[in-house]
Design a protein around this motif. Sequence first.
Motif, PDB file in Angstrom:
ATOM      1  N   LEU A 130      36.832  85.220   0.985  1.00  6.26           N
ATOM      2  CA  LEU A 130      38.281  85.101   0.891  1.00  6.26           C
ATOM      3  C   LEU A 130      38.893  85.118   2.288  1.00  6.26           C
ATOM      4  O   LEU A 130      38.430  85.825   3.181  1.00  6.26           O
ATOM      5  N   SER A 131      39.963  84.346   2.457  1.00  5.86           N
ATOM      6  CA  SER A 131      40.682  84.360   3.734  1.00  5.86           C
ATOM      7  C   SER A 131      42.173  84.267   3.472  1.00  5.86           C
ATOM      8  O   SER A 131      42.615  83.804   2.411  1.00  5.86           O
ATOM      9  N   LEU A 132      42.942  84.704   4.452  1.00  6.58           N
ATOM     10  CA  LEU A 132      44.405  84.676   4.367  1.00  6.58           C
ATOM     11  C   LEU A 132      44.957  84.180   5.689  1.00  6.58           C
ATOM     12  O   LEU A 132      44.599  84.715   6.743  1.00  6.58           O
ATOM     13  N   ASN A 133      45.808  83.178   5.634  1.00 10.26           N
ATOM     14  CA  ASN A 133      46.471  82.647   6.827  1.00 10.26           C
ATOM     15  C   ASN A 133      47.978  82.723   6.616  1.00 10.26           C
ATOM     16  O   ASN A 133      48.530  82.017   5.764  1.00 10.26           O
ATOM     17  N   ALA A 134      48.623  83.591   7.375  1.00  9.87           N
ATOM     18  CA  ALA A 134      50.066  83.773   7.232  1.00  9.87           C
ATOM     19  C   ALA A 134      50.850  82.691   7.963  1.00  9.87           C
ATOM     20  O   ALA A 134      52.067  82.577   7.767  1.00  9.87           O
ATOM     21  N   TYR A 135      50.170  81.906   8.798  1.00 10.50           N
ATOM     22  CA  TYR A 135      50.844  80.863   9.575  1.00 10.50           C
ATOM     23  C   TYR A 135      50.107  79.542   9.421  1.00 10.50           C
ATOM     24  O   TYR A 135      48.893  79.504   9.198  1.00 10.50           O
ATOM     25  N   ARG A 136      50.848  78.458   9.560  1.00  5.28           N
ATOM     26  CA  ARG A 136      50.253  77.119   9.663  1.00  5.28           C
ATOM     27  C   ARG A 136      50.585  76.590  11.048  1.00  5.28           C
ATOM     28  O   ARG A 136      51.734  76.651  11.493  1.00  5.28           O
ATOM     29  N   GLY A 137      49.571  76.060  11.719  1.00  8.59           N
ATOM     30  CA  GLY A 137      49.720  75.718  13.129  1.00  8.59           C
ATOM     31  C   GLY A 137      49.454  76.950  13.965  1.00  8.59           C
ATOM     32  O   GLY A 137      49.498  78.089  13.475  1.00  8.59           O
ATOM     33  N   CYS A 138      49.161  76.743  15.249  1.00 10.36           N
ATOM     34  CA  CYS A 138      48.860  77.889  16.116  1.00 10.36           C
ATOM     35  C   CYS A 138      49.301  77.596  17.545  1.00 10.36           C
ATOM     36  O   CYS A 138      48.870  76.614  18.152  1.00 10.36           O
ATOM     37  N   GLU A 139      50.141  78.468  18.066  1.00 11.55           N
ATOM     38  CA  GLU A 139      50.722  78.267  19.398  1.00 11.55           C
ATOM     39  C   GLU A 139      49.722  78.516  20.523  1.00 11.55           C
ATOM     40  O   GLU A 139      49.984  78.150  21.672  1.00 11.55           O
ATOM     41  N   HIS A 140      48.583  79.093  20.235  1.00  6.03           N
ATOM     42  CA  HIS A 140      47.586  79.284  21.287  1.00  6.03           C
ATOM     43  C   HIS A 140      47.214  77.952  21.939  1.00  6.03           C
ATOM     44  O   HIS A 140      46.896  77.912  23.124  1.00  6.03           O
ATOM     45  N   GLY A 141      47.219  76.877  21.167  1.00  7.37           N
ATOM     46  CA  GLY A 141      46.979  75.547  21.733  1.00  7.37           C
ATOM     47  C   GLY A 141      45.555  75.275  22.136  1.00  7.37           C
ATOM     48  O   GLY A 141      45.311  74.412  22.990  1.00  7.37           O
ATOM     49  N   CYS A 142      44.571  75.952  21.533  1.00  6.08           N
ATOM     50  CA  CYS A 142      43.165  75.700  21.868  1.00  6.08           C
ATOM     51  C   CYS A 142      42.843  74.241  21.565  1.00  6.08           C
ATOM     52  O   CYS A 142      42.933  73.810  20.413  1.00  6.08           O
ATOM     53  N   VAL A 143      42.470  73.492  22.575  1.00  5.94           N
ATOM     54  CA  VAL A 143      42.315  72.050  22.401  1.00  5.94           C
ATOM     55  C   VAL A 143      41.173  71.711  21.455  1.00  5.94           C
ATOM     56  O   VAL A 143      41.189  70.676  20.785  1.00  5.94           O
ATOM     57  N   TYR A 144      40.186  72.577  21.357  1.00  2.05           N
ATOM     58  CA  TYR A 144      38.999  72.327  20.547  1.00  2.05           C
ATOM     59  C   TYR A 144      39.152  72.794  19.100  1.00  2.05           C
ATOM     60  O   TYR A 144      38.224  72.662  18.301  1.00  2.05           O
ATOM     61  N   CYS A 145      40.301  73.335  18.717  1.00  2.00           N
ATOM     62  CA  CYS A 145      40.447  74.021  17.431  1.00  2.00           C
ATOM     63  C   CYS A 145      40.119  73.107  16.249  1.00  2.00           C
ATOM     64  O   CYS A 145      40.752  72.064  16.051  1.00  2.00           O
ATOM     65  N   PHE A 146      39.152  73.532  15.444  1.00  2.00           N
ATOM     66  CA  PHE A 146      38.730  72.742  14.281  1.00  2.00           C
ATOM     67  C   PHE A 146      39.806  72.667  13.209  1.00  2.00           C
ATOM     68  O   PHE A 146      39.751  71.821  12.316  1.00  2.00           O
ATOM     69  N   ALA A 147      40.811  73.571  13.272  1.00  2.38           N
ATOM     70  CA  ALA A 147      41.865  73.603  12.255  1.00  2.38           C
ATOM     71  C   ALA A 147      42.975  72.596  12.517  1.00  2.38           C
ATOM     72  O   ALA A 147      43.836  72.393  11.656  1.00  2.38           O
ATOM     73  N   ARG A 148      42.984  71.957  13.660  1.00  2.00           N
ATOM     74  CA  ARG A 148      44.065  71.033  13.991  1.00  2.00           C
ATOM     75  C   ARG A 148      44.295  69.956  12.922  1.00  2.00           C
ATOM     76  O   ARG A 148      45.449  69.662  12.589  1.00  2.00           O
ATOM     77  N   PRO A 149      43.250  69.349  12.356  1.00  2.00           N
ATOM     78  CA  PRO A 149      43.490  68.292  11.370  1.00  2.00           C
ATOM     79  C   PRO A 149      44.241  68.760  10.124  1.00  2.00           C
ATOM     80  O   PRO A 149      44.762  67.929   9.368  1.00  2.00           O
ATOM     81  N   SER A 150      44.321  70.076   9.882  1.00  2.00           N
ATOM     82  CA  SER A 150      45.039  70.561   8.704  1.00  2.00           C
ATOM     83  C   SER A 150      46.526  70.223   8.766  1.00  2.00           C
ATOM     84  O   SER A 150      47.198  70.172   7.739  1.00  2.00           O
TER      85      SER A 150
END
Length: 360
Positions: free
Chosen positions: A70-90
């Motif tokens: 189980l996982s919980l994400n309280a935010y969509r998008g992330c201001e950290h701006g990690c260029v490699y982030c696998f979650a970007r396509p979401s």
Amino acid sequence: MADKPIKGRGAASNREGRFESVQVEGIDDGWATPELEEAFASGRPATTVTEERARTILSHNDSPDIPFDLSLNAYRGCEHGCVYCFARPSHGYLNLSAGLDFETRLFAKTNAAEQLRSELGKSGYRVSPINLGANTDPYQPIERRYRLSRQVLEVLLETGHPCTIVTKNAGVERDLDLLVEMARRNLVFVAVSVTTLDNRLAAKLEPRASAPHRRLQAIARLSAAGVATGVFAAPIIPAINDRDLEGILERGREAGARYANYTLVRLPHEVKDLFREWLQLHFPERATHVMNLIQDMRGGRDNDPRFGARMRGEGAIAQMLHARFELARRRLGFVHRDQIELDCGQFKPPRAPSPQGELF
């Protein structure tokens, strides 16, 4: 292809998502707000946050590569701006770009704690540690304002529910009061991801995440307070940060981390083009070499989504990387993941609010 990086941002462009059938080019039509005009003039796009109410808050996972259900994400998008982030396509599911949109156009699920309480109270709910930080960082900068992750932890502590946290932000220290109480009851494990020990490289890779030394400091403060911690060398990018692998583990162990892990960079969907652009802007002399090394570990492709291969890669280089990690892990005395087992037996479902109030 962008011609220069944007200070304080990981992506340098707003490439169309894979669901888009048209290409959009921004122009000034004279109707921009003062804030947008300032952003255009400075070349530094501003961060905007849209508040929303989630209809569900818990996501179920059946991947054998991930140690939680189980996982919980309280935010969509992330201001950290990690260029490699696998979650970007979401962000493509919102008709937004995986590029600058992902790190500047954010969404806050303001009813996260309320919805969590509702879902924990369902009759068919079965307890399993909930991960915070599976898709976007629970302690990204806007958490200082919205405090959604703290509200979620309050519900978990109240109900005796275990959780794991993965973050790149030293802001996790703010919630030490809750984490210490959860740790006393064996309800929490916190992993801090450290990508590099080089501040200048970190500023290019993950511009709005905490500096490497602050993340190590967070591990030390959590560990000293009795909170079980781990250090993640993630992701490893060949010829960019792989030289730091042993150093990250050593510094993490010195800070008190009990567990260590690493993952290989993943470049799904739009991320592969954003990452290539980033390489050309920051490391043009080795961009081709880096991609060749990645493809060597991904069966000749930029990305390999197969379970069992996507986190570690395959081939001689991937095997050497894994051997380096295992040697360092054993030398430094890190425990195995299965030795960190949280207590699922303390959970008490939240009671639905009653119009007659509470007597006991």
